[in-house]
Scaffold this motif. Structure first.
Motif, short mmCIF file in Angstrom:
data_model
loop_
_atom_site.label_atom_id
_atom_site.label_comp_id
_atom_site.label_asym_id
_atom_site.label_seq_id
_atom_site.Cartn_x
_atom_site.Cartn_y
_atom_site.Cartn_z
N THR A 228 0.82 -1.22 0.00
CA THR A 228 0.00 0.00 0.00
C THR A 228 0.86 1.27 0.00
N ILE A 229 2.18 1.13 0.16
CA ILE A 229 3.06 2.30 0.27
C ILE A 229 3.70 2.58 -1.08
N ALA A 230 3.42 3.76 -1.62
CA ALA A 230 3.90 4.11 -2.96
C ALA A 230 5.22 4.88 -2.95
N ALA A 231 5.36 5.80 -1.99
CA ALA A 231 6.52 6.69 -2.05
C ALA A 231 6.85 7.27 -0.68
N PHE A 232 8.07 7.75 -0.58
CA PHE A 232 8.57 8.46 0.61
C PHE A 232 9.17 9.77 0.12
N ILE A 233 8.83 10.87 0.77
CA ILE A 233 9.33 12.18 0.37
C ILE A 233 10.12 12.82 1.51
N ALA A 234 11.24 13.45 1.16
CA ALA A 234 12.07 14.08 2.19
C ALA A 234 12.86 15.24 1.61
N GLU A 235 13.04 16.28 2.40
CA GLU A 235 14.00 17.34 2.11
C GLU A 235 15.37 16.87 2.59
N PRO A 236 16.43 17.14 1.83
CA PRO A 236 17.77 16.79 2.34
C PRO A 236 18.04 17.42 3.71
N VAL A 237 17.79 18.71 3.82
CA VAL A 237 17.76 19.41 5.11
C VAL A 237 16.36 19.96 5.27
N MET A 238 15.71 19.65 6.38
CA MET A 238 14.34 20.10 6.60
C MET A 238 14.36 21.61 6.85
N GLN B 112 17.14 4.71 2.63
CA GLN B 112 17.04 4.22 1.25
C GLN B 112 17.09 2.71 1.16
N ARG B 113 17.78 2.08 2.09
CA ARG B 113 17.78 0.61 2.12
C ARG B 113 16.37 0.09 2.36
N VAL B 114 15.66 0.73 3.27
CA VAL B 114 14.28 0.33 3.57
C VAL B 114 13.39 0.54 2.34
N LEU B 115 13.55 1.68 1.66
CA LEU B 115 12.72 1.98 0.50
C LEU B 115 12.96 0.98 -0.63
N ARG B 116 14.22 0.67 -0.88
CA ARG B 116 14.53 -0.30 -1.95
C ARG B 116 13.97 -1.68 -1.61
N LYS B 117 14.06 -2.05 -0.35
CA LYS B 117 13.58 -3.37 0.09
C LYS B 117 12.10 -3.56 -0.21
N HIS B 118 11.34 -2.47 -0.10
CA HIS B 118 9.88 -2.57 -0.25
C HIS B 118 9.35 -1.92 -1.53
N GLY C 184 26.31 23.46 -0.26
CA GLY C 184 27.71 23.31 -0.63
C GLY C 184 27.93 22.36 -1.79
N ASN C 185 26.87 21.79 -2.30
CA ASN C 185 26.85 21.06 -3.57
C ASN C 185 25.70 21.61 -4.38
N MET C 186 25.67 21.29 -5.68
CA MET C 186 24.58 21.82 -6.48
C MET C 186 23.22 21.38 -5.93
N PHE C 187 23.17 20.16 -5.40
CA PHE C 187 21.93 19.66 -4.80
C PHE C 187 22.22 19.03 -3.44
N GLY C 188 21.25 19.14 -2.54
CA GLY C 188 21.37 18.49 -1.25
C GLY C 188 21.46 16.99 -1.37
N SER C 189 20.87 16.44 -2.43
CA SER C 189 20.95 14.99 -2.65
C SER C 189 22.39 14.54 -2.79
N GLN C 190 23.23 15.39 -3.37
CA GLN C 190 24.66 15.06 -3.49
C GLN C 190 25.36 15.15 -2.14
N THR C 191 24.97 16.13 -1.34
CA THR C 191 25.58 16.30 -0.02
C THR C 191 25.33 15.08 0.85
N TYR C 192 24.12 14.49 0.73
CA TYR C 192 23.75 13.39 1.62
C TYR C 192 23.64 12.05 0.88
N LYS C 193 24.21 11.99 -0.32
CA LYS C 193 24.29 10.73 -1.09
C LYS C 193 22.91 10.08 -1.25
#
Length: 463
Positions: A219-229, A246-252, A269-278
């Protein structure tokens, strides 16, 4: 209380204008602060008083005020083609260029860009995309989207439901169905006694998985998050948090959505926060600094996995039945494209990396102040959390308005910052210099000291 002069701009504003995120009773009593000009990191009110814009407006005016290249880009495009749409296989040339540019700088491989006018619209669109995606795959129960307590994702009916802040739900009959919230990963506030940061991060991931299992992974489609809230308090994730999540998300088999509305385009400090937090999201939303907020524009970037399903389903049923009048507006797109060119030419990420150590150092000088519980941040974004008791971390009662009072003192001193619950946020334009950072925090120091004096005068802390 301010005296509102009859027929003044303030009086007319009170008479005709309903403000967002405002106490309307107080607005009627005190009136607004009206800005008339801006230059660099400064804005000027109708009386000519200068203020350091310590929040870049609403986390957004990345290139500061008065950037002539953006003004010229808007004028050129306004003369050439002021409006066109993106319906029925039509678009403008500059919109195509912007889409290509965004795909080229995306934090992870992306396939297509969808344009909207605000971060709220972008995140609202994502919800519809996720539902459309799972219906196309025949997974009609896989519709729930998990956000986080204190997360901020917008104010439309659906995006405000994702937002995990009480005032965005209270008396609006929100959240809507199929929106869930998991724990806020704020170690200072929610870490247990003797729990390490790594253990706290693991507990957050375990809690997410427990929620997924209790609801049913199908029943769970997606998870949304800001790199820094952001609006939830500039909450920096604990070390290792996103790797575990992300391990949990991939598992399910759960889509990962990165809300880069605040963090995108150099802030961390990177073009995107996603890069900062891998982070390796399937979908990324951006807005704000996309155009330095000179004109309203946002974007949703989707990877090939998501796009292929949307494409095939639109072919099956005849249309992807979603769109906005102003999606990909050519004037907004031209300003956004010029903004991205400026980021490249001026090496904005390197600029942030140069001045961020000064920003973080100056902010962390307040750690020993009697009102300060925690100082946190990354790059050119941060927060100073105010507490009633440093040892116990006890907060002031919400009705005491400690952050609002601090903001008021700072404003009187020519500094605009933002109080959020118990925290004071800082998110200056990315063009800020080290000298300007030092001046910003000099003004804040005076405002914080004034708050400390006020707190004692009011008897809000033990003598």
């Amino acid at each position: 209380m301010n005296q509102i002069k009859p027929n003044s701009l303030a009086a007319r504003d009170v008479a005709y204008h309903l403000h967002g995120y405002t106490n309307a009773v107080r607005q009627e009593q005190e009136g607004p602060l009206i800005m008339t000009e801006g230059k660099g990191i400064y804005v000027y009110d109708e009386n000519g008083k200068a203020y350091i814009e310590g929040m870049a407006g609403l986390w957004c005016t990345s290139l500061g005020f008065g950037e002539e290249r953006l003004v010229d880009a808007a004028i050129r495009q306004m003369k050439k083609l002021p409006y066109y749409h993106t319906f029925s296989q039509k678009t403008s040339s500059v919109t195509v260029e912007l889409a290509e540019k965004l795909i080229g700088i995306a934090p992870v491989p992306m396939s297509k860009v969808y344009f909207a006018s605000s971060g709220s619209e972008a995140n609202d669109t994502v919800i519809k995309m996720v539902w459309y995606y799972n219906n196309a795959l025949g997974r009609t129960k896989k519709k729930k989207i998990i956000s986080r307590q204190k997360g901020y994702h917008g104010v439309t009916v659906a995006s405000a439901s994702l937002t995990g802040l009480p005032n965005n739900h209270r008396d609006f009959d929100l959240p809507i169905a199929n929106i869930l919230h998991t724990d806020c990963p704020h170690y200072y506030r929610y870490g247990q006694e003797s729990e390490t940061e790594a253990q706290f991060a693991q507990r957050m991931a375990d809690s997410l998985e427990k929620l997924i299992l209790s609801e049913g992974p199908d029943t769970i489609a997606a998870f949304i998050a800001e790199p820094v809230m952001g609006a939830g308090g500039v909450i920096v994730p604990p070390a290792g948090y996103f790797d575990l999540i992300q391990r949990v998300l991939r598992k399910h088999d759960i889509l990962f959505i990165a809300d880069e509305v605040i963090c995108g385009f150099g802030r961390t400090g990177n073009m995107f926060g996603s890069q900062t937090y891998k982070m390796t999201p399937d979908i990324v939303t951006v807005a704000k600094a996309l155009s330095s907020s000179y004109l309203p524009i946002s974007a949703v970037m989707i990877n090939e996995k998501v796009y292929a399903v949307l494409r095939d389903n639109s072919g099956k049923i005849g249309v992807f039945g979603h769109g906005y009048t102003y999606s990909g507006n050519p004037v907004c797109a031209a300003v956004a494209l010029e903004t991205l060119k400026i980021y490249e030419e001026r090496n904005i990420v390197d600029q942030v990396r140069r001045v961020a150590p000064t920003f973080q150092r100056e902010m962390r000088r307040f750690a020993d102040h009697p009102l300060v519980g925690e100082v946190r941040g990354v790059g050119l974004i941060g927060a100073i959390e105010l507490v009633k008791n440093k040892q116990t971390r006890e907060s002031f009662a919400p009705q005491q308005g400690i952050a609002a009072q601090t903001s008021k003192f700072c404003q009187e001193l020519g500094l605009i910052t933002r109080g959020m619950a118990d925290g004071m946020a800082f998110c200056p334009p990315l063009i800020i210099t080290e000298a300007e950072i030092e001046e910003m925090f000099r003004r804040f120091a005076k405002g914080l000291d004034a708050t400390w004096a006020w707190v004692r005068e009011q008897g809000l802390v033990a003598a």
